[in-house]
Design a protein around this motif. Structure first.
Motif, mmCIF file in Angstrom:
data_model
loop_
_atom_site.group_PDB
_atom_site.id
_atom_site.type_symbol
_atom_site.label_atom_id
_atom_site.label_comp_id
_atom_site.label_asym_id
_atom_site.label_seq_id
_atom_site.Cartn_x
_atom_site.Cartn_y
_atom_site.Cartn_z
ATOM 1 N N PRO A 133 44.042 48.206 72.244
ATOM 2 C CA PRO A 133 42.796 47.700 71.683
ATOM 3 C C PRO A 133 41.588 48.621 71.861
ATOM 4 N N ARG A 134 41.574 49.468 72.912
ATOM 5 C CA ARG A 134 40.371 50.270 73.210
ATOM 6 C C ARG A 134 40.460 51.606 72.489
ATOM 7 N N ARG A 135 40.036 51.618 71.249
ATOM 8 C CA ARG A 135 40.150 52.814 70.425
ATOM 9 C C ARG A 135 38.784 53.278 69.922
ATOM 10 N N TRP A 136 38.573 54.568 69.927
ATOM 11 C CA TRP A 136 37.434 55.177 69.253
ATOM 12 C C TRP A 136 37.942 56.257 68.319
ATOM 13 N N VAL A 137 37.397 56.302 67.121
ATOM 14 C CA VAL A 137 37.675 57.390 66.195
ATOM 15 C C VAL A 137 36.622 58.473 66.427
ATOM 16 N N VAL A 138 37.074 59.715 66.541
ATOM 17 C CA VAL A 138 36.154 60.839 66.734
ATOM 18 C C VAL A 138 36.383 61.848 65.621
ATOM 19 N N GLY A 139 35.314 62.255 64.968
ATOM 20 C CA GLY A 139 35.369 63.303 63.954
ATOM 21 C C GLY A 139 34.644 64.533 64.442
ATOM 22 N N ILE A 140 35.209 65.696 64.182
ATOM 23 C CA ILE A 140 34.565 66.973 64.482
ATOM 24 C C ILE A 140 34.470 67.742 63.168
ATOM 25 N N THR A 141 33.260 68.135 62.779
ATOM 26 C CA THR A 141 33.070 68.825 61.507
ATOM 27 C C THR A 141 32.590 70.258 61.743
ATOM 28 N N GLY A 142 32.202 70.926 60.642
ATOM 29 C CA GLY A 142 31.909 72.348 60.717
ATOM 30 C C GLY A 142 30.515 72.725 61.140
ATOM 31 N N VAL A 190 30.964 64.166 65.923
ATOM 32 C CA VAL A 190 30.287 65.007 66.910
ATOM 33 C C VAL A 190 30.923 66.396 66.929
ATOM 34 N N PRO A 191 30.235 67.430 66.425
ATOM 35 C CA PRO A 191 28.969 67.395 65.705
ATOM 36 C C PRO A 191 29.206 67.057 64.234
ATOM 37 N N CYS A 192 28.122 66.755 63.542
ATOM 38 C CA CYS A 192 28.230 66.401 62.122
ATOM 39 C C CYS A 192 27.452 67.415 61.287
ATOM 40 N N SER A 193 28.140 68.052 60.355
ATOM 41 C CA SER A 193 27.492 69.001 59.457
ATOM 42 C C SER A 193 26.667 68.252 58.418
ATOM 43 N N MET A 194 25.754 68.955 57.791
ATOM 44 C CA MET A 194 24.948 68.339 56.739
ATOM 45 C C MET A 194 25.803 68.002 55.519
ATOM 46 N N GLY A 195 26.877 68.781 55.291
ATOM 47 C CA GLY A 195 27.774 68.473 54.179
ATOM 48 C C GLY A 195 28.500 67.162 54.383
ATOM 49 N N SER A 196 29.036 66.958 55.585
ATOM 50 C CA SER A 196 29.730 65.703 55.884
ATOM 51 C C SER A 196 28.754 64.531 55.879
ATOM 52 N N LEU A 197 27.560 64.761 56.429
ATOM 53 C CA LEU A 197 26.549 63.703 56.442
ATOM 54 C C LEU A 197 26.182 63.289 55.017
ATOM 55 N N ILE A 213 26.440 59.420 64.555
ATOM 56 C CA ILE A 213 26.453 60.766 63.995
ATOM 57 C C ILE A 213 25.564 61.674 64.840
ATOM 58 N N VAL A 214 26.122 62.809 65.255
ATOM 59 C CA VAL A 214 25.370 63.802 66.025
ATOM 60 C C VAL A 214 25.168 65.016 65.123
ATOM 61 N N PRO A 215 24.064 65.058 64.363
ATOM 62 C CA PRO A 215 23.826 66.184 63.470
ATOM 63 C C PRO A 215 23.408 67.425 64.251
ATOM 64 N N ARG A 216 23.830 68.581 63.750
ATOM 65 C CA ARG A 216 23.464 69.849 64.395
ATOM 66 C C ARG A 216 23.099 70.836 63.297
ATOM 67 N N GLU A 217 21.811 70.928 63.032
ATOM 68 C CA GLU A 217 21.302 71.852 62.017
ATOM 69 C C GLU A 217 19.821 72.067 62.277
ATOM 70 N N THR A 218 19.332 73.238 61.968
ATOM 71 C CA THR A 218 17.895 73.505 62.092
ATOM 72 C C THR A 218 17.538 74.741 61.277
ATOM 73 N N PRO A 219 16.438 74.720 60.565
ATOM 74 C CA PRO A 219 15.554 73.573 60.335
ATOM 75 C C PRO A 219 16.187 72.589 59.357
ATOM 76 N N LEU A 220 15.552 71.436 59.231
ATOM 77 C CA LEU A 220 16.028 70.392 58.328
ATOM 78 C C LEU A 220 15.120 70.321 57.115
ATOM 79 N N HIS A 221 15.724 70.261 55.918
ATOM 80 C CA HIS A 221 14.896 70.083 54.730
ATOM 81 C C HIS A 221 14.908 68.612 54.309
ATOM 82 N N ALA A 222 14.201 68.301 53.241
ATOM 83 C CA ALA A 222 13.967 66.909 52.861
ATOM 84 C C ALA A 222 15.256 66.166 52.548
ATOM 85 N N ILE A 223 16.228 66.837 51.927
ATOM 86 C CA ILE A 223 17.480 66.150 51.593
ATOM 87 C C ILE A 223 18.212 65.753 52.868
ATOM 88 N N HIS A 224 18.267 66.642 53.865
ATOM 89 C CA HIS A 224 18.882 66.297 55.149
ATOM 90 C C HIS A 224 18.229 65.047 55.732
#
Length: 210
Positions: free
Chosen positions: A11-20, A106-113, A141-152
């Motif tokens: 029962p104790r499950r977490w899904v974890v995604g790792i992106t680019g 963790v982390p989440c790319s802007m493309g995946s987001l 979601i743990v985004p990792r990008e800098t700087p961020l533009h308006a679409i992000h």
């Protein structure tokens, strides 16, 4: 420690995604902490995520299961891990009937987001995130990008309004980090705070020095 994707009744499950996005160590550390806490981790990694694991941590993306075995073999036996290939759209985590605590990317790319914000379930990772939204389960979601533009920023706001927890990879310094591990542990600890999981990864504000 790493097994091929199968159904489990635990029962104790977490899904974890790792992106680019840069910061693959955040996702790896989170998985280790979840395993140590006795959770069953269902892991999915994007192709770009594998590229970053190679560039930042030296993983051999040509031998993926071997990499995962080496990375998580030292984790305590209390937890288990199931690795799901990115294109296995029929995996258990692609269905709303799969019961779990939630999902953290963790982390989440802007493309995946962007894909998640637009409801584009183009692979297992974004489909699993879509499942969390439609089933009303926690999605972090743990985004990792800098700087961020308006679409992000607009995509983050859209997801935040749907109840997604946005936890930017912004380290704090009030806890006096002395190493890179301290900085990584702070971000992972803040993520686990939002997952409702007790940990001792960083010194909290007002906590006395030991």
């Amino acid at each position: 420690m790493v097994i091929k994707a199968t159904e489990t009744s635990e029962p104790r499950r977490w899904v974890v995604g790792i992106t680019g996005a840069s910061g693959a160590i955040y996702g790896v550390t989170l998985c280790r902490q979840l395993l140590a806490a006795g959770f069953h981790v269902h892991l999915v990694i994007s192709d770009a995520g594998w590229r970053v694991l190679k560039e930042e941590l030296g993983w051999n993306a040509s031998h993926r299961l071997d990499c995962l075995d080496k990375a998580f073999d030292s984790a305590p036996a209390e937890g288990r891990m199931t690795y799901h290939p990115l294109n296995d759209i029929g995996a258990s985590i692609a269905s709303g009937s799969f019961r779990c605590e939630g999902m953290a990317i963790v982390p989440c790319s802007m493309g995946s987001l962007s894909a998640i914000a637009s409801g584009a379930s183009t692979n297992l990772l974004t489909r699993a995130a879509d499942v969390m939204l439609k089933e009303g389960r926690p999605l972090l979601i743990v985004p990792r990008e800098t700087p961020l533009h308006a679409i992000h920023l607009e995509n983050m706001l859209k997801l935040a309004r749907l109840g997604v927890r946005i936890i930017p990879a912004m380290p704090a310094f009030y806890n006096g980090p002395q190493s890179l591990d301290d900085i990584v542990n702070f971000i992972v600890g803040k993520t686990m705070d939002n997952m409702g999981i007790v940990h001792q990864l960083y010194k909290r504000w007002g906590q006395p020095n030991e």
